[in-house]
Motif scaffolding. Structure first.
Motif, mmCIF file in Angstrom:
data_model
loop_
_atom_site.group_PDB
_atom_site.id
_atom_site.type_symbol
_atom_site.label_atom_id
_atom_site.label_comp_id
_atom_site.label_asym_id
_atom_site.label_seq_id
_atom_site.Cartn_x
_atom_site.Cartn_y
_atom_site.Cartn_z
ATOM 1 N N SER A 110 0.809 -1.222 0.000
ATOM 2 C CA SER A 110 0.000 0.000 0.000
ATOM 3 C C SER A 110 0.841 1.272 0.000
ATOM 4 C CB SER A 110 -0.959 -0.001 1.190
ATOM 5 O OG SER A 110 -0.229 -0.155 2.391
ATOM 6 N N GLU A 117 -4.572 4.302 2.820
ATOM 7 C CA GLU A 117 -4.635 2.885 3.151
ATOM 8 C C GLU A 117 -3.381 2.466 3.914
ATOM 9 O OE1 GLU A 117 -7.085 0.942 2.987
ATOM 10 O OE2 GLU A 117 -6.048 -0.945 3.370
ATOM 11 N N TYR A 322 -6.554 -1.992 -6.197
ATOM 12 C CA TYR A 322 -6.634 -0.664 -5.579
ATOM 13 C C TYR A 322 -7.728 0.195 -6.200
ATOM 14 C CZ TYR A 322 -2.742 -1.713 -2.557
ATOM 15 O OH TYR A 322 -1.962 -2.284 -1.571
ATOM 16 N N GLU A 325 -10.734 0.331 -3.985
ATOM 17 C CA GLU A 325 -10.672 0.940 -2.653
ATOM 18 C C GLU A 325 -11.913 1.759 -2.290
ATOM 19 O OE1 GLU A 325 -7.085 3.102 -1.668
ATOM 20 O OE2 GLU A 325 -7.917 3.807 0.228
ATOM 21 N N LYS A 329 -14.572 0.614 0.646
ATOM 22 C CA LYS A 329 -14.716 1.401 1.875
ATOM 23 C C LYS A 329 -16.119 1.966 2.025
ATOM 24 C CE LYS A 329 -9.875 2.163 2.679
ATOM 25 N NZ LYS A 329 -8.711 3.060 2.722
ATOM 26 N N ARG A 341 -8.330 -6.214 2.254
ATOM 27 C CA ARG A 341 -6.968 -5.929 2.718
ATOM 28 C C ARG A 341 -6.104 -7.188 2.725
ATOM 29 N NH1 ARG A 341 -8.302 -1.271 7.284
ATOM 30 N NH2 ARG A 341 -8.057 0.423 5.783
#
Lengths: 421, 423
Positions: A110, A117, A322, A325, A329, A341
């Motif tokens: 990350s 992150e 990614y 993301e 979230k 994750r």
């Protein structure tokens, strides 16, 4: 004065199970295999080596010291599959001679892809270490010792670290020696500790190599090499995978005897001792700055990112990961976020490495896949399923509107998954 | 020390008269041996003229003119060619009947693996007799026989001349017929392998069959992998992006050995997920009609196209249109077609029972019976451009590294061992 600074990396990923496009389950991980590997390595390495370290710490009244970085995903696996290992680490923590370092909880890349992150994962790791071992880490090591100026900046801005560890690669050091403490360029308080890869690899890789000119390597020989640093350096940073002891180097190679004898041989030289990374930082001032743009790592001969990033499979998998993301979230679903994750763990991309694949010399260790292609196919199928879950979570969640009828941007959900283990 | 080994080579097929891998392999190997300066007398059966129209008379002169065959002398024996089987399944008409313009296809198309007519043995025996006659007028050091049809000839020539015999196995009766082997053929294969000083297998897969099923001592069996002819094809810019329709290719005889029904069932599963995929099944064979019916029964008749047997240009066209090549074989001693696909930049999925899987890293591999996994892999190659690109590019360069010169070098090595042993 010369100090030995031992740091051992303790990590196992959550490996994925075989997952095809026809699978729809949310159980992505291979519980059986992960338990099996964890327990096997516990038996061969973690338990006996922890016992030996405890014995040495007691024997030398606190003069023998080491540091660990244990990833969050590893700690979870200890909790689930080998609680006795966790207990033995706690025992070591209580001696006061063992320092625990911070890293990303998920052993992720990350730092290269998402600053927010990255920060959250490091904080989560710090909290976990604190809860389990009663220490707050002050030294940071990034996944696979990945390091450059940008990372140093991010760590400095987190404002809770004194030092960062990195690889003492020739191409960043040039004529300089890894046996001093350095300072990242533009930093005014961080120290940089660099791995002495020659001496580290003498233990981690060459120890049992019979056609190595120095084989068999004994503790007195190694202590002699370390002592030669006196006069042109302060510290010998011996950074390696903890699995070196008993797993990469089997017990039959004499690796445990080597470790058992090492402190006595080191203490024969009055000017040599053991220090943990934090003690090194306190004892030795930086001698110069290092300006490192391209990320370095401790992997392979290239000492760069090419084991995880760079081929089209890896690039595509990481980009897709990614890209998810915001969607992940926004679900505010702690389990889903945790799963996403766990898919960030660098090993998943390591399995897709094709660098020496054609020579049959793949990154085989604990690798559950026959080929990098299989690794990629499996990973992408899992990611597809996760994406669908995000989409359906989105679909059922009512959208908050402002008075003007514009959707409200979701709040940063950090607190929501602060408590995930 | 054996600078100019002279070989008396016994073959059954040679381009353009081929039905599958055997002819292609003999062509590639012989040409490369010639380039290495090895002298070869190549004995081949000529097709029965009754099976061919006049303009299709087998022309063995053609390769002779090539400089690359300058060390090879071809000798024809008039016989009706029936490479893998002489009797056609009753309900499959030959391409020749359908299309008089390419009547040689009819004579040469490979058909049933298990359905040999009684005349095949007569042809094999008469080939052997003629080979002995030819051998009497030729100077050579070693006899090299390709597959069972030429083994009796090899044995006969060896007996007559006392020269050492090497047999090369491109496929065994177990590959062609599963467990229902033709006992007579098995016996011929076995006799040839046991009488030979060395047995050359085209893969370890085949080597294991030779050792375990034919009881040949392991020390006698060597592996010489096939190569691939460089045909100048680039990976011709294969790219999935922006293509509306994607094509998955099956190319081979539609027989039990090639596992067409597994391909079809995987195709069905992929079709349930993706509606822009067409499956091309190129080839003839005793299972063709059954497989066509099966495609309809599975409800994917509109997605599966049958081209029948393809030749030359048509094969190239099929490869260059394909986005994925699948070799679903139940048993495949080598599988040169996979290399040809890769030469065209087409990614390949290989059954684990393919000899070629031993030498290709940049290919996906699957158990032929594992329909779900086969479909999973097909889906991945078609849907993930990064995977498609890597398999295509890396596979292309890997396939091009498999050169016939290396095969010929290995064969030469084996000859030298044999001749050293014989003294």
């Amino acid at each position: 004065m010369a100090s030995i600074c031992f740091y051992f990396q303790v990590h196992q990923p959550f490996r994925l199970r075989h997952y095809t496009i026809f699978d729809a389950g949310q159980d992505y991980f291979d519980e059986f295999k992960n338990a099996q590997v964890c327990q096997k390595v516990a038996k061969k390495c973690y338990l006996p080596t922890n016992a030996l370290l405890l014995e040495l710490i007691e024997k030398y009244n606190g003069r023998f010291k080491v540091a660990f970085s244990i990833t969050g995903v590893m700690l979870e696996q200890f909790t689930n599959y080998a609680p006795e290992v966790l207990e033995s680490f706690k025992k070591l923590a209580k001696t006061g001679c063992v320092e625990f370092l911070a890293e990303t909880y998920y052993h992720s890349l990350s730092s290269l892809y998402s600053r927010s992150e990255f920060t959250e994962q490091v904080q989560k790791h710090i909290r976990t270490i604190n809860r389990l071992f009663g220490q707050t880490p002050r030294v940071f090591r990034n996944t696979e010792l990945i390091y450059n100026n940008t990372l140093a900046k991010a760590i400095e801005q987190m404002d809770c670290f004194d030092a960062v560890l990195a690889e003492g690669a020739d191409h960043i050091l040039g004529y300089r020696s890894p046996n001093y403490v350095y300072r990242p360029v533009n930093s005014d308080r961080l120290s940089l500790l660099l791995k002495n890869y020659r001496l580290s690899d003498d233990i981690a890789f060459r120890f049992s190599e019979r056609n190595w000119s120095q084989w068999p390597m004994t503790a007195d020989k190694f202590a002699y090499w370390v002592n030669q640093v006196n006069g042109n350096g302060y510290v010998v940073n011996l950074f390696m995978d903890y699995e070196t002891f008993g797993e990469h180097q089997w017990e039959e190679t004499g690796i445990f005897d080597f470790l058992r004898c090492l402190p006595a041989e080191i203490f024969k030289h009055p000017d040599t001792d053991f220090k943990t990374p934090s003690q090194v930082v306190k004892s030795y001032k930086p001698v110069g700055t290092l300006d490192i743009h391209r990320p370095t790592s401790w992997a392979d001969i290239e000492r760069d990112l090419s084991a995880w990033v760079g081929n089209p499979l890896q690039n595509s998998a990481i980009a897709e990961l990614y890209r998810l993301e915001p969607a992940v979230k926004q679900t505010r679903d702690p389990k889903l976020i945790d799963t996403w994750r766990k898919l960030q763990t660098s090993d998943h991309f390591y399995y897709m490495c094709t660098k020496w694949f054609a020579d049959g010399d793949v990154h085989k260790y604990f690798n559950p896949y026959n080929t990098p292609y299989d690794a990629y196919i499996n990973y992408m199928n899992v990611l597809d399923n996760l994406r669908q879950r995000c989409a359906s979570a989105q679909a059922v969640r009512p959208i908050e509107l402002t008075e003007a009828g514009i959707p409200v941007a979701p709040k940063p959900p950090a607190h929501q998954y602060a408590s995930i283990r | 020390m054996f600078r100019n080994i002279k070989t008396f080579m016994l073959g059954w097929e040679f381009p353009p008269f081929i039905s599958g891998g055997l002819g292609t392999a003999c062509y590639g190997l012989t040409r490369a041996m010639s380039r290495l300066g090895m002298k070869i007398t190549f004995v081949l059966p000529k097709s029965d003229p009754l099976q061919l129209s006049a303009d299709d008379e087998p022309s063995l002169q053609e390769p002779l003119e090539e400089l690359e065959f300058q060390n090879v002398k071809f000798r024809g024996i008039a016989a009706r060619i029936a490479p893998y089987g002489a009797v056609r399944s009753a309900n499959v008409k030959t391409s020749a009947a359908d299309n008089p313009g390419s009547s040689k296809v009819g004579a040469l198309t490979c058909l049933a693996g298990c359905d040999y007519g009684p005349e095949i043995f007569a042809i094999v025996n008469s080939y052997a007799d003629k080979a002995v006659e030819i051998a009497a007028g030729v100077d050579f050091d070693i006899i090299h026989a390709h597959d069972w049809m030429t083994f009796p000839a090899g044995l006969a020539v060896a007996q007559k001349t006392g020269k050492p015999l090497v047999v090369q196995v491109h496929s065994t009766e177990f590959d062609r017929s599963g467990e229902h082997v033709n006992q007579h053929i098995y016996d011929i294969e076995r006799a040839g392998m046991h009488a030979a000083v060395k047995v050359i297998a085209v893969s370890n897969y085949t080597r294991n069959i030779i050792i375990s099923r034919y009881g040949v001592p392991a020390g006698k069996v060597e592996v010489a992998y096939n190569g691939v002819e460089r045909n100048g094809n680039g990976s011709n810019g294969h790219n999935l992006d922006g293509k509306n329709e994607k094509i998955v290719l099956f190319l081979g005889r539609i027989t039990m050995q090639k596992g067409p029904e597994y391909f079809l069932r995987a195709a069905k599963k992929v079709s349930q997920r993706l509606n822009n995929v067409k499956f091309i099944m190129a080839g003839d064979g005793d299972m063709l009609y059954r497989i066509i019916e099966e495609a309809c029964r599975l409800g994917i008749g509109h997605n599966v196209m049958f081209t029948r047997f393809l030749r030359g240009d048509e094969v190239d066209k099929a490869y260059s249109r394909a986005d994925l090549f699948v070799m679903s074989s139940v048993s495949e001693p080598f599988g040169i077609a996979a290399l040809e696909a890769l030469q065209h930049g087409v990614p390949v999925i290989l059954s684990k029972n393919c000899g070629v899987a031993e030498v290709l890293h940049n290919a996906l591999k699957v158990d032929f019976w594992d329909i779900d996994e086969m479909a999973n892999q097909m889906y991945a190659v078609l849907q993930r451009p990064a995977l498609h690109k890597m398999l295509s590019e890396n596979g292309h360069s890997e396939a091009n590294r498999l050169r016939w010169e290396d095969t010929a070098g290995k064969v030469k090595q084996i000859y030298e061992q044999v001749l050293a042993g014989v003294g």
